[in-house]
Design an enzyme around this catalytic site. Structure first.
Site, mmCIF file in Angstrom:
data_model
loop_
_atom_site.group_PDB
_atom_site.id
_atom_site.type_symbol
_atom_site.label_atom_id
_atom_site.label_comp_id
_atom_site.label_asym_id
_atom_site.label_seq_id
_atom_site.Cartn_x
_atom_site.Cartn_y
_atom_site.Cartn_z
ATOM 1 N N LYS A 57 0.803 -1.220 0.000
ATOM 2 C CA LYS A 57 0.000 0.000 0.000
ATOM 3 C C LYS A 57 0.836 1.271 0.000
ATOM 4 C CE LYS A 57 -4.310 -1.702 0.449
ATOM 5 N NZ LYS A 57 -5.446 -1.344 -0.407
ATOM 6 N N SER A 82 -9.071 -0.035 6.612
ATOM 7 C CA SER A 82 -9.088 -0.977 7.735
ATOM 8 C C SER A 82 -7.699 -1.271 8.253
ATOM 9 C CB SER A 82 -9.771 -2.286 7.316
ATOM 10 O OG SER A 82 -9.049 -2.900 6.263
ATOM 11 N N GLU A 216 -9.851 -13.777 -4.052
ATOM 12 C CA GLU A 216 -10.620 -13.091 -3.011
ATOM 13 C C GLU A 216 -11.155 -14.092 -1.995
ATOM 14 O OE1 GLU A 216 -13.155 -9.702 -5.002
ATOM 15 O OE2 GLU A 216 -13.125 -11.434 -6.351
ATOM 16 N N GLY A 219 -17.346 -15.097 -0.174
ATOM 17 C CA GLY A 219 -18.306 -14.157 0.387
ATOM 18 C C GLY A 219 -17.922 -12.705 0.182
ATOM 19 N N ASP A 221 -16.090 -11.782 -2.740
ATOM 20 C CA ASP A 221 -15.538 -11.874 -4.092
ATOM 21 C C ASP A 221 -16.261 -10.929 -5.055
ATOM 22 O OD1 ASP A 221 -17.789 -13.472 -3.676
ATOM 23 O OD2 ASP A 221 -17.267 -14.866 -5.287
ATOM 24 N N SER A 316 0.745 -10.044 -0.613
ATOM 25 C CA SER A 316 0.569 -8.596 -0.554
ATOM 26 C C SER A 316 0.854 -7.948 0.790
ATOM 27 C CB SER A 316 -0.861 -8.231 -0.986
ATOM 28 O OG SER A 316 -1.805 -8.919 -0.181
#
Length: 337
Positions: A57, A82, A216, A219, A221, A316
């Site tokens: 990020k 988050s 992903e 739920g 995705d 990531s």
């Protein structure tokens, strides 16, 4: 460049050149053991969890702040997150002298909140009740931008953020070339799609025949559903260990980028994610948070066709508290035994 436009491969290359002295060139790790487990010819893992602030990020945050004029830098910025973008933006703001306000869901991991505060950002907690937590946090960040005259930044739905995140893909391609490898299958985690969009654009331009997959949590995705529908579609939600990948749907810019790159979507259950965390620790000595391990999980669980292929996996992020990491490894050991 208007922030709704797609970044070009040239723009991503421009971002990488500007960021070379500001971000860490993270290692690209090859694992013959994990390649055999997955049935791949060769398997490489781009260890973005070893980036400064613990995730990719920082790349997009720095590049986005570098595009602000002096007046906007002086007033400051606000964004919702988050945790991982929060830390990246806080670090970027401290480095460039830009005041940063972060709106973070009250139930985001405490370790990520403490790390963001330690980097000098002002923290504002949002309470979401029955609403998706990103929706509530986004609304509060818009209110703060209007009340305080701050520049509102989106953690992923911004073409310049996408360009900054795509530098991880350019780096990985150069490192693979040094290892005598050409990516045939590329798998990246997807939350809102900033990383996947940038990596997809960079990879598709250089390697037109590569298969590019976005992984992903089940739920959550939204990108995969949206790619199949050809328009933005919300995912149903639900419990997941992948706390950083709970965007209710992809952004306009990120969906467009992924569609342009020909990205395909795959959803991964918690069990394979936790196992992938354990395998990354055992074989690569990497500490990955669940969200950072979801792409590797998709490959090791056989959800992405990789037989005999040269595979690039983006790992990531590694922002996870020790006790939670230990708990995940214990769960993986119990499941194996």
């Amino acid at each position: 460049m208007p922030h709704t436009e797609l970044p070009t491969p040239g723009r991503i290359a421009e971002a990488l050149a500007a960021l070379r002295d500001r971000v860490r060139e993270t290692p690209l790790l090859e694992s013959p053991v994990l390649a055999r487990e997955a049935g791949a010819g060769r398997l490489f893992v781009k260890a973005e969890g070893l980036q400064r602030t613990g995730s990719f990020k920082l790349r997009g945050a720095l590049w986005r702040l570098m595009q602000l004029d002096e007046a906007a830098r002086g007033r400051g910025v606000v964004a919702f997150s988050s945790g991982n973008f929060a830390q990246g933006l806080a670090a970027a703001g401290r480095e460039l002298g830009v005041p940063v306000t972060i709106v973070m869901p009250v139930d985001a991991p405490e370790a990520k909140r403490r790390a963001t505060e330690a980097l000098g950002a002002e923290m504002v907690l949002s309470h979401h009740g029955e609403a998706p937590r990103e929706v509530a946090a986004a609304a509060l960040s818009r209110d703060l931008a209007r009340e305080r005259g701050l520049t509102l930044l989106h953690p992923f739905d911004d073409a310049e953020v996408v360009a900054g995140q795509g530098t991880a893909g350019l780096e990985a391609m150069a490192q693979m070339a040094e290892a005598g490898a050409v990516p045939e299958v590329v798998v990246s985690p997807v939350g809102g799609g900033g990383l996947m969009g940038g990596v997809g654009i960079a990879l598709r331009s250089a390697h037109p025949t590569a298969a590019i997959w976005g992984a992903e949590p089940e739920g959550h995705d939204g990108m995969g559903r949206s790619l199949r529908a050809g328009e933005r579609v919300a995912a149903p939600g639900g419990p997941t260990v992948c706390d950083a990948l709970q965007a209710p749907m992809p952004g306009l810019a990120t969906l467009a980028a992924c569609m342009a790159a020909g990205v395909m979507g795959v959803a991964v259950a918690d069990g394979p994610v936790i196992r992938a965390m354990a395998r990354a620790f055992e074989e690569l000595k990497l500490v990955l948070e669940p969200s950072g391990a979801v792409a590797l999980a998709a490959v090791l669980a056989g959800l992405v066709p990789v037989a005999g292929k040269v595979v690039l996996v983006i790992a990531s992020g590694g922002n996870i508290a020790f006790d939670r990491f230990a708990e995940c490894l214990a769960r993986a050991a119990r499941a194996q035994g």
